[in-house]
Design a protein around this motif. Structure first.
Motif, PDB file in Angstrom:
ATOM      1  N   SER A   1      46.335  -8.598  60.351  1.00 13.17           N
ATOM      2  CA  SER A   1      45.808  -8.846  61.691  1.00 13.17           C
ATOM      3  C   SER A   1      46.863  -8.515  62.747  1.00 13.17           C
ATOM      4  O   SER A   1      48.048  -8.374  62.447  1.00 13.17           O
ATOM      5  CB  SER A   1      45.382 -10.308  61.832  1.00 13.17           C
ATOM      6  OG  SER A   1      46.522 -11.142  61.883  1.00 13.17           O
ATOM      7  N   LYS A   2      46.418  -8.416  63.995  1.00 10.53           N
ATOM      8  CA  LYS A   2      47.357  -8.185  65.098  1.00 10.53           C
ATOM      9  C   LYS A   2      48.365  -9.327  65.170  1.00 10.53           C
ATOM     10  O   LYS A   2      49.538  -9.122  65.461  1.00 10.53           O
ATOM     11  CB  LYS A   2      46.601  -8.075  66.414  1.00 10.53           C
ATOM     12  CG  LYS A   2      45.821  -6.805  66.563  1.00 10.53           C
ATOM     13  CD  LYS A   2      45.114  -6.762  67.901  1.00 10.53           C
ATOM     14  CE  LYS A   2      44.261  -5.522  68.020  1.00 10.53           C
ATOM     15  NZ  LYS A   2      43.531  -5.502  69.290  1.00 10.53           N
ATOM     16  N   ASN A   3      47.914 -10.546  64.913  1.00  9.52           N
ATOM     17  CA  ASN A   3      48.818 -11.697  64.936  1.00  9.52           C
ATOM     18  C   ASN A   3      49.909 -11.563  63.877  1.00  9.52           C
ATOM     19  O   ASN A   3      51.062 -11.916  64.124  1.00  9.52           O
ATOM     20  CB  ASN A   3      48.056 -13.002  64.723  1.00  9.52           C
ATOM     21  CG  ASN A   3      47.188 -13.360  65.906  1.00  9.52           C
ATOM     22  OD1 ASN A   3      47.433 -12.916  67.023  1.00  9.52           O
ATOM     23  ND2 ASN A   3      46.164 -14.160  65.674  1.00  9.52           N
ATOM     24  N   ASP A   4      49.537 -11.070  62.681  1.00  8.85           N
ATOM     25  CA  ASP A   4      50.526 -10.865  61.625  1.00  8.85           C
ATOM     26  C   ASP A   4      51.584  -9.850  62.059  1.00  8.85           C
ATOM     27  O   ASP A   4      52.777 -10.039  61.836  1.00  8.85           O
ATOM     28  CB  ASP A   4      49.860 -10.382  60.327  1.00  8.85           C
ATOM     29  CG  ASP A   4      48.990 -11.438  59.689  1.00  8.85           C
ATOM     30  OD1 ASP A   4      49.257 -12.639  59.901  1.00  8.85           O
ATOM     31  OD2 ASP A   4      48.042 -11.065  58.969  1.00  8.85           O
TER      32      ASP A   4
ATOM     33  N   GLU B   1      52.494  -9.051  65.160  1.00 10.20           N
ATOM     34  CA  GLU B   1      53.334  -9.648  66.198  1.00 10.20           C
ATOM     35  C   GLU B   1      54.313 -10.652  65.592  1.00 10.20           C
ATOM     36  O   GLU B   1      55.476 -10.715  65.996  1.00 10.20           O
ATOM     37  CB  GLU B   1      52.478 -10.315  67.275  1.00 10.20           C
ATOM     38  CG  GLU B   1      51.727  -9.324  68.143  1.00 10.20           C
ATOM     39  CD  GLU B   1      52.643  -8.325  68.835  1.00 10.20           C
ATOM     40  OE1 GLU B   1      53.687  -8.743  69.388  1.00 10.20           O
ATOM     41  OE2 GLU B   1      52.328  -7.124  68.811  1.00 10.20           O
ATOM     42  N   PHE B   2      53.874 -11.444  64.634  1.00 10.86           N
ATOM     43  CA  PHE B   2      54.732 -12.413  63.979  1.00 10.86           C
ATOM     44  C   PHE B   2      55.883 -11.704  63.278  1.00 10.86           C
ATOM     45  O   PHE B   2      57.047 -12.117  63.369  1.00 10.86           O
ATOM     46  CB  PHE B   2      53.925 -13.259  62.995  1.00 10.86           C
ATOM     47  CG  PHE B   2      54.732 -14.309  62.295  1.00 10.86           C
ATOM     48  CD1 PHE B   2      55.233 -15.402  62.980  1.00 10.86           C
ATOM     49  CD2 PHE B   2      55.002 -14.205  60.936  1.00 10.86           C
ATOM     50  CE1 PHE B   2      55.984 -16.376  62.333  1.00 10.86           C
ATOM     51  CE2 PHE B   2      55.749 -15.169  60.284  1.00 10.86           C
ATOM     52  CZ  PHE B   2      56.243 -16.257  60.992  1.00 10.86           C
ATOM     53  N   GLU B   3      55.586 -10.611  62.570  1.00 12.01           N
ATOM     54  CA  GLU B   3      56.632  -9.845  61.882  1.00 12.01           C
ATOM     55  C   GLU B   3      57.652  -9.296  62.885  1.00 12.01           C
ATOM     56  O   GLU B   3      58.847  -9.320  62.633  1.00 12.01           O
ATOM     57  CB  GLU B   3      56.022  -8.694  61.076  1.00 12.01           C
ATOM     58  CG  GLU B   3      55.273  -9.140  59.841  1.00 12.01           C
ATOM     59  CD  GLU B   3      56.171  -9.739  58.782  1.00 12.01           C
ATOM     60  OE1 GLU B   3      57.322  -9.295  58.632  1.00 12.01           O
ATOM     61  OE2 GLU B   3      55.713 -10.668  58.101  1.00 12.01           O
ATOM     62  N   LYS B   4      57.176  -8.823  64.040  1.00 12.61           N
ATOM     63  CA  LYS B   4      58.086  -8.301  65.069  1.00 12.61           C
ATOM     64  C   LYS B   4      59.015  -9.410  65.559  1.00 12.61           C
ATOM     65  O   LYS B   4      60.202  -9.181  65.774  1.00 12.61           O
ATOM     66  CB  LYS B   4      57.292  -7.725  66.243  1.00 12.61           C
ATOM     67  CG  LYS B   4      56.649  -6.407  65.957  1.00 12.61           C
ATOM     68  CD  LYS B   4      55.886  -5.910  67.167  1.00 12.61           C
ATOM     69  CE  LYS B   4      55.149  -4.626  66.894  1.00 12.61           C
ATOM     70  NZ  LYS B   4      54.346  -4.215  68.055  1.00 12.61           N
ATOM     71  N   GLN B   5      58.470 -10.609  65.754  1.00 10.50           N
ATOM     72  CA  GLN B   5      59.286 -11.730  66.215  1.00 10.50           C
ATOM     73  C   GLN B   5      60.325 -12.109  65.169  1.00 10.50           C
ATOM     74  O   GLN B   5      61.467 -12.432  65.519  1.00 10.50           O
ATOM     75  CB  GLN B   5      58.404 -12.932  66.547  1.00 10.50           C
ATOM     76  CG  GLN B   5      57.621 -12.757  67.821  1.00 10.50           C
ATOM     77  CD  GLN B   5      56.756 -13.971  68.129  1.00 10.50           C
ATOM     78  OE1 GLN B   5      56.862 -14.995  67.457  1.00 10.50           O
ATOM     79  NE2 GLN B   5      55.910 -13.844  69.135  1.00 10.50           N
TER      80      GLN B   5
END
Length: 88
Positions: free
Chosen positions: A71-74, A76-80
């Motif tokens: 998902s997009k959330n996954d 973004e979480f990986e980027k963080q």
């Protein structure tokens, strides 16, 4: 123990059937507990008889592989996580 071994191997075959749409795949065991796969019951084996772990790996490698959905959330979480690594 033998039944759990067969269950693990047959689960791999069931996943293969689902991935490929070929419901004819059939698993068999030799007298000494090795596994082999054929495209239909009684058809020639697709592999030499293998130990359980090798058989499951062989079957899992056949046919199209399932793509893990991200998902997009996954993303973004990986980027963080990358940004927040110690020493950065």
């Amino acid at each position: 123990m033998a039944s759990s071994r067969s269950t693990r191997a047959s689960a791999a075959v069931e996943r293969l059937k689902k991935r490929t749409g070929n419901t004819g795949y059939s698993m068999a065991r030799t007298g000494d507990g090795l596994f082999f796969l054929s495209e239909a019951p009684g058809a020639p084996a697709l592999n030499a008889p293998l130990e359980l772990d090798d058989f499951v790996a062989f079957v899992n490698g056949l046919g199209p592989q399932e793509v893990k959905r991200i998902s997009k959330n996954d993303v973004e979480f990986e980027k963080q996580l990358v940004r927040k690594k110690p020493g950065s």
